[in-house]
Design a protein around this motif. Structure first.
Motif, PDB file in Angstrom:
ATOM      1  N   GLY A   1       0.775  -1.232   0.000  1.00 34.43           N
ATOM      2  CA  GLY A   1       0.000   0.000   0.000  1.00 34.43           C
ATOM      3  C   GLY A   1       0.802   1.276   0.000  1.00 34.43           C
ATOM      4  N   THR A   2       2.121   1.207  -0.240  1.00 40.94           N
ATOM      5  CA  THR A   2       2.926   2.427  -0.222  1.00 40.94           C
ATOM      6  C   THR A   2       3.028   3.083  -1.593  1.00 40.94           C
ATOM      7  OG1 THR A   2       4.994   1.212  -0.602  1.00 40.94           O
ATOM      8  CG2 THR A   2       4.304   1.585   1.707  1.00 40.94           C
ATOM      9  N   ILE A   3       2.504   2.436  -2.619  1.00 38.65           N
ATOM     10  CA  ILE A   3       2.534   3.004  -3.966  1.00 38.65           C
ATOM     11  C   ILE A   3       1.269   2.602  -4.697  1.00 38.65           C
ATOM     12  CG2 ILE A   3       3.821   1.036  -4.930  1.00 38.65           C
ATOM     13  CD1 ILE A   3       5.209   3.065  -6.821  1.00 38.65           C
ATOM     14  N   ALA A   4       0.771   3.516  -5.512  1.00 40.05           N
ATOM     15  CA  ALA A   4      -0.409   3.239  -6.329  1.00 40.05           C
ATOM     16  C   ALA A   4      -0.258   3.998  -7.636  1.00 40.05           C
ATOM     17  CB  ALA A   4      -1.692   3.663  -5.614  1.00 40.05           C
ATOM     18  N   GLY A   5      -0.895   3.489  -8.669  1.00 47.49           N
ATOM     19  CA  GLY A   5      -0.858   4.163  -9.964  1.00 47.49           C
ATOM     20  C   GLY A   5      -2.153   3.935 -10.704  1.00 47.49           C
ATOM     21  N   LEU A   6      -2.465   4.829 -11.619  1.00 47.17           N
ATOM     22  CA  LEU A   6      -3.698   4.738 -12.385  1.00 47.17           C
ATOM     23  C   LEU A   6      -3.354   4.532 -13.847  1.00 47.17           C
ATOM     24  CD1 LEU A   6      -6.732   4.936 -11.683  1.00 47.17           C
ATOM     25  CD2 LEU A   6      -6.673   7.219 -12.670  1.00 47.17           C
ATOM     26  N   LEU A   7      -3.960   3.516 -14.444  1.00 48.49           N
ATOM     27  CA  LEU A   7      -3.727   3.168 -15.839  1.00 48.49           C
ATOM     28  C   LEU A   7      -5.046   3.163 -16.596  1.00 48.49           C
ATOM     29  CD1 LEU A   7      -1.330   0.139 -15.178  1.00 48.49           C
ATOM     30  CD2 LEU A   7      -0.643   2.471 -15.798  1.00 48.49           C
ATOM     31  N   GLY A   8      -4.977   3.404 -17.902  1.00 47.35           N
ATOM     32  CA  GLY A   8      -6.181   3.349 -18.728  1.00 47.35           C
ATOM     33  C   GLY A   8      -6.805   4.711 -18.935  1.00 47.35           C
ATOM     34  N   ALA A   9      -8.075   4.683 -19.423  1.00 46.68           N
ATOM     35  CA  ALA A   9      -8.727   5.943 -19.803  1.00 46.68           C
ATOM     36  C   ALA A   9     -10.177   5.965 -19.332  1.00 46.68           C
ATOM     37  CB  ALA A   9      -8.626   6.138 -21.318  1.00 46.68           C
ATOM     38  N   SER A  10     -11.112   6.258 -20.246  1.00 43.32           N
ATOM     39  CA  SER A  10     -12.521   6.502 -19.920  1.00 43.32           C
ATOM     40  C   SER A  10     -13.123   5.399 -19.053  1.00 43.32           C
ATOM     41  CB  SER A  10     -13.307   6.609 -21.233  1.00 43.32           C
ATOM     42  OG  SER A  10     -14.657   6.855 -21.002  1.00 43.32           O
ATOM     43  N   PRO A  11     -14.017   5.764 -18.090  1.00 47.13           N
ATOM     44  CA  PRO A  11     -14.554   7.096 -17.818  1.00 47.13           C
ATOM     45  C   PRO A  11     -13.738   7.911 -16.824  1.00 47.13           C
ATOM     46  CG  PRO A  11     -15.731   5.501 -16.505  1.00 47.13           C
ATOM     47  CD  PRO A  11     -14.720   4.726 -17.302  1.00 47.13           C
ATOM     48  N   GLY A  12     -12.515   7.505 -16.559  1.00 50.69           N
ATOM     49  CA  GLY A  12     -11.543   8.156 -15.703  1.00 50.69           C
ATOM     50  C   GLY A  12     -11.919   9.390 -14.931  1.00 50.69           C
ATOM     51  N   ALA A  13     -11.765  10.574 -15.565  1.00 50.78           N
ATOM     52  CA  ALA A  13     -11.915  11.838 -14.842  1.00 50.78           C
ATOM     53  C   ALA A  13     -13.264  11.971 -14.161  1.00 50.78           C
ATOM     54  CB  ALA A  13     -11.702  13.010 -15.807  1.00 50.78           C
ATOM     55  N   SER A  14     -14.318  11.472 -14.797  1.00 46.38           N
ATOM     56  CA  SER A  14     -15.662  11.616 -14.231  1.00 46.38           C
ATOM     57  C   SER A  14     -15.825  10.898 -12.905  1.00 46.38           C
ATOM     58  CB  SER A  14     -16.714  11.091 -15.220  1.00 46.38           C
ATOM     59  OG  SER A  14     -16.778  11.905 -16.361  1.00 46.38           O
ATOM     60  N   ILE A  15     -15.059   9.834 -12.711  1.00 38.37           N
ATOM     61  CA  ILE A  15     -15.260   9.005 -11.519  1.00 38.37           C
ATOM     62  C   ILE A  15     -14.030   9.049 -10.607  1.00 38.37           C
ATOM     63  CG2 ILE A  15     -16.886   7.514 -12.717  1.00 38.37           C
ATOM     64  CD1 ILE A  15     -14.640   5.402 -12.898  1.00 38.37           C
ATOM     65  N   ALA A  16     -13.243  10.126 -10.691  1.00 36.55           N
ATOM     66  CA  ALA A  16     -12.020  10.234  -9.889  1.00 36.55           C
ATOM     67  C   ALA A  16     -12.275  10.048  -8.392  1.00 36.55           C
ATOM     68  CB  ALA A  16     -11.335  11.573 -10.163  1.00 36.55           C
ATOM     69  N   PRO A  17     -13.307  10.662  -7.794  1.00 32.95           N
ATOM     70  CA  PRO A  17     -13.515  10.455  -6.355  1.00 32.95           C
ATOM     71  C   PRO A  17     -13.761   8.999  -5.986  1.00 32.95           C
ATOM     72  CG  PRO A  17     -14.660  12.428  -7.057  1.00 32.95           C
ATOM     73  CD  PRO A  17     -14.191  11.737  -8.307  1.00 32.95           C
ATOM     74  N   ALA A  18     -14.500   8.262  -6.816  1.00 36.25           N
ATOM     75  CA  ALA A  18     -14.730   6.843  -6.536  1.00 36.25           C
ATOM     76  C   ALA A  18     -13.425   6.061  -6.595  1.00 36.25           C
ATOM     77  CB  ALA A  18     -15.746   6.265  -7.523  1.00 36.25           C
ATOM     78  N   ILE A  19     -12.578   6.376  -7.576  1.00 34.96           N
ATOM     79  CA  ILE A  19     -11.281   5.713  -7.686  1.00 34.96           C
ATOM     80  C   ILE A  19     -10.423   6.016  -6.465  1.00 34.96           C
ATOM     81  CG2 ILE A  19      -9.136   5.658  -9.009  1.00 34.96           C
ATOM     82  CD1 ILE A  19     -10.837   6.223 -11.522  1.00 34.96           C
ATOM     83  N   MET A  20     -10.450   7.259  -6.015  1.00 33.21           N
ATOM     84  CA  MET A  20      -9.618   7.634  -4.874  1.00 33.21           C
ATOM     85  C   MET A  20     -10.149   7.066  -3.554  1.00 33.21           C
ATOM     86  SD  MET A  20      -7.143   8.861  -6.268  1.00 33.21           S
ATOM     87  CE  MET A  20      -6.999   9.027  -8.043  1.00 33.21           C
ATOM     88  N   ARG A  21     -11.447   6.882  -3.450  1.00 29.99           N
ATOM     89  CA  ARG A  21     -11.978   6.197  -2.274  1.00 29.99           C
ATOM     90  C   ARG A  21     -11.463   4.766  -2.232  1.00 29.99           C
ATOM     91  NH1 ARG A  21     -18.390   5.568  -1.498  1.00 29.99           N
ATOM     92  NH2 ARG A  21     -18.087   4.314  -3.373  1.00 29.99           N
ATOM     93  N   ASP A  22     -11.417   4.106  -3.393  1.00 26.01           N
ATOM     94  CA  ASP A  22     -10.866   2.756  -3.474  1.00 26.01           C
ATOM     95  C   ASP A  22      -9.391   2.769  -3.089  1.00 26.01           C
ATOM     96  OD1 ASP A  22     -10.584   0.054  -4.020  1.00 26.01           O
ATOM     97  OD2 ASP A  22     -10.403   0.344  -6.193  1.00 26.01           O
ATOM     98  N   LEU A  23      -8.664   3.779  -3.559  1.00 23.55           N
ATOM     99  CA  LEU A  23      -7.241   3.880  -3.209  1.00 23.55           C
ATOM    100  C   LEU A  23      -7.057   4.024  -1.702  1.00 23.55           C
ATOM    101  CD1 LEU A  23      -4.519   5.961  -4.979  1.00 23.55           C
ATOM    102  CD2 LEU A  23      -4.844   6.222  -2.531  1.00 23.55           C
ATOM    103  N   LEU A  24      -7.848   4.866  -1.065  1.00 24.96           N
ATOM    104  CA  LEU A  24      -7.723   5.045   0.381  1.00 24.96           C
ATOM    105  C   LEU A  24      -7.979   3.744   1.120  1.00 24.96           C
ATOM    106  CD1 LEU A  24      -9.533   8.478   0.838  1.00 24.96           C
ATOM    107  CD2 LEU A  24      -7.065   8.063   0.800  1.00 24.96           C
ATOM    108  N   ASP A  25      -8.966   2.989   0.673  1.00 24.60           N
ATOM    109  CA  ASP A  25      -9.274   1.705   1.314  1.00 24.60           C
ATOM    110  C   ASP A  25      -8.128   0.718   1.177  1.00 24.60           C
ATOM    111  OD1 ASP A  25     -11.767   2.528   2.152  1.00 24.60           O
ATOM    112  OD2 ASP A  25     -12.845   1.644   0.464  1.00 24.60           O
ATOM    113  N   ARG A  26      -7.499   0.712   0.018  1.00 21.22           N
ATOM    114  CA  ARG A  26      -6.463  -0.280  -0.264  1.00 21.22           C
ATOM    115  C   ARG A  26      -5.096   0.112   0.281  1.00 21.22           C
ATOM    116  NH1 ARG A  26      -7.773  -1.294  -6.606  1.00 21.22           N
ATOM    117  NH2 ARG A  26      -5.717  -2.305  -6.565  1.00 21.22           N
ATOM    118  N   CYS A  27      -4.799   1.400   0.295  1.00 22.04           N
ATOM    119  CA  CYS A  27      -3.465   1.845   0.694  1.00 22.04           C
ATOM    120  C   CYS A  27      -3.372   2.307   2.149  1.00 22.04           C
ATOM    121  CB  CYS A  27      -2.995   2.985  -0.217  1.00 22.04           C
ATOM    122  SG  CYS A  27      -2.753   2.484  -1.935  1.00 22.04           S
ATOM    123  N   PHE A  28      -4.493   2.702   2.736  1.00 23.96           N
ATOM    124  CA  PHE A  28      -4.464   3.212   4.111  1.00 23.96           C
ATOM    125  C   PHE A  28      -5.528   2.540   4.982  1.00 23.96           C
ATOM    126  CE2 PHE A  28      -3.146   6.636   1.226  1.00 23.96           C
ATOM    127  CZ  PHE A  28      -1.855   6.847   1.683  1.00 23.96           C
TER     128      PHE A  28
END
Length: 473
Positions: free
Chosen positions: A424-451
């Motif tokens: 959980g000390t590193i994360a990265g985002l790959l790919g494209a659509s629908p990306g920007a529209s759902i950034a908060p959902a992606i970051m909530r997932d990141l917080l769950d997985r990394c912290f």
């Protein structure tokens, strides 16, 4: 935001988090962490002279707030609305996040969000039958309450006059419309989110190109980079790294020797749009209108005629027209693609290419298409369009993800994937659509997985920032 100068202190400090890339993804995570952990030290590094200059720039994307209302590529089976409903839910979370920041006085949605109806239009009996079934399926779901359907040309003319004017009277057509759709200026959104970071005392460092990542024996990451203004090299040590560098993300994750991306590759796709700023034309089209993609076209290539609002000015975009370059960013280098090729991803790349020969043929057709042929595609939507009103403009560059697959060797993915290291000390985002529209959902997932160890501490504030249900902006 001005670039800062590299100093000896820059190589000595140990940060709590480093964010690589100045687009909407890093900005969203930066705003979240600034609020959740106000005592943290956070720095964002961007290689260009301003944030949001790549895919988040308002003219490098179509600005659609992707919510499944009009995008047929999210629902190839008209009887299955699962994916469309999932994307609608994720975009609803985005709007709740922006609303929460607005209530805190940290964001003004009026600077980046414009109410714009989302319309789908189809032609011919086969596609009309598809759209009729799609509407019946979605109408039964709460996320799509208020989605209207019509085969009445007079109603369609009221929704989007340009679609009907000059069209043969006997041509069958149908449309759906939802008035709760949005146009989003992701560039202005990114700047606003970064202001949340800088107001909290965190650094946004421009003209900084990150060249390498190394995990040290003490568990910290050494981030190496170059100040493009002075040419000086620098290093920063940090406890956590997020790689939100668009097409450059895979290359950096490979350099970090992250086992989770072993076998991964990228396939670059660019886009062009026809654009008009003619006030008379723009005034008559106040919707985002999507239709069916051409046979063999990739999912992100569904044609659409979009009303845009950027810096208070209206414009129309039509496209996209696919382009190809070995650059992985619009302002990248022709050598970019080759720097991501490794012995372990050659088989997935070749396998994915052989399985997508239709896409290759489509790309060749797009690259060889004459200006007259490209304009004819716009006239399919807008029969009386005048070539004198429109210009062809280059949009952003996307790096579609290729993943290893035990059965097929490799598969080409058209979504967005969050990759996290095992600890959980590193994360990265790959790919494209629908990306920007759902950034908060992606970051909530990141917080769950990394912290996960901060879950209970952050839970009350996260419930405020990313509420399950609230009034949206």
């Amino acid at each position: 935001m001005a670039a800062t100068t590299s100093t000896p202190r820059e190589s000595a400090e140990v940060l709590d988090a480093v964010l690589i890339g100045g687009g909407v993804m890093s900005a969203t995570l930066g705003a979240l962490l600034s609020t959740l952990a106000p005592d943290w030290s956070i720095a964002l590094f961007e290689r260009l002279g301003e944030p949001a200059a790549e895919s988040s720039h308002p003219w490098n994307n179509a600005g659609t707030g992707h919510s499944g209302l009009c995008e047929l590529n999210y629902m190839p089976d008209p009887a299955d609305g699962t994916r469309a409903a999932g994307i609608a839910g994720q975009f609803a979370l985005s709007r709740r996040f922006w609303s929460a920041l607005a209530h805190r006085g940290e964001l003004d949605p009026g600077c980046f969000l414009t109410a714009t109806p989302h319309v789908t239009v189809v032609f011919g009996e086969r596609d009309i039958a598809y759209l009729r079934q799609r509407h019946a399926t979605l109408s039964a779901l709460p996320e799509f309450a208020g989605l209207d359907y019509t085969e009445d040309r007079a109603v369609i003319a009221d929704w989007a006059p340009l679609l009907v004017r000059g069209r043969a009277v006997d041509e069958p057509m149908a449309a759906t419309r939802h008035t709760a759709g949005t146009d989003v200026d992701f560039g202005a959104l990114t700047w606003s989110l970064l202001s949340t970071m800088t107001d909290a005392g965190h650094a946004v460092r421009l003209h900084r190109e990150i060249t390498g990542l190394r995990r040290d024996a003490d568990g910290l990451w050494t981030v190496r980079g170059r100040d493009l203004g002075s040419g000086r090299r620098f290093t920063v040590r940090t406890r956590f790294v997020f790689v939100g560098a668009g097409g450059y993300a895979l290359r950096l994750l490979q350099r970090a020797k992250l086992p989770e991306v072993r076998g991964y590759g990228v396939f670059p796709l660019g886009a062009q749009f026809l654009r008009t700023d003619d006030p008379a034309v723009v005034a008559e089209h106040r919707a985002k209108v999507y239709s069916q993609a051409d046979l063999g076209a990739p999912p992100m290539s569904v044609p659409h005629l979009d009303r845009r609002e950027v810096d208070g000015t209206g414009a129309l975009l039509f496209g996209p027209y696919a382009t190809f370059s070995t650059r992985l960013l619009r302002y990248g280098k022709l050598t970019d693609l080759f720097t991501t090729i490794r012995p372990h991803n050659i088989v997935p790349l070749v396998a994915a290419g052989l399985q997508n020969l239709g896409l290759v043929r489509y790309l060749i057709g797009q690259l060889l298409a004459s200006p007259r042929r490209k304009f004819a595609q716009l006239q399919r939507f807008y029969p009386t369009a005048d070539p004198a009103d429109w210009e062809l403009v280059q949009a952003g560059q996307r790096a579609q993800l290729v993943k290893p697959d035990p059965r097929r060797g490799g598969v080409l993915e058209f979504g967005t994937e969050l990759v996290t290291g095992a600890d959980g000390t590193i994360a990265g985002l790959l790919g494209a659509s629908p990306g920007a529209s759902i950034a908060p959902a992606i970051m909530r997932d990141l917080l769950d997985r990394c912290f996960p160890h901060r879950r209970y501490e952050w839970a009350p504030l996260l419930a405020e920032l990313l509420p399950e249900d609230a009034v949206e902006v």
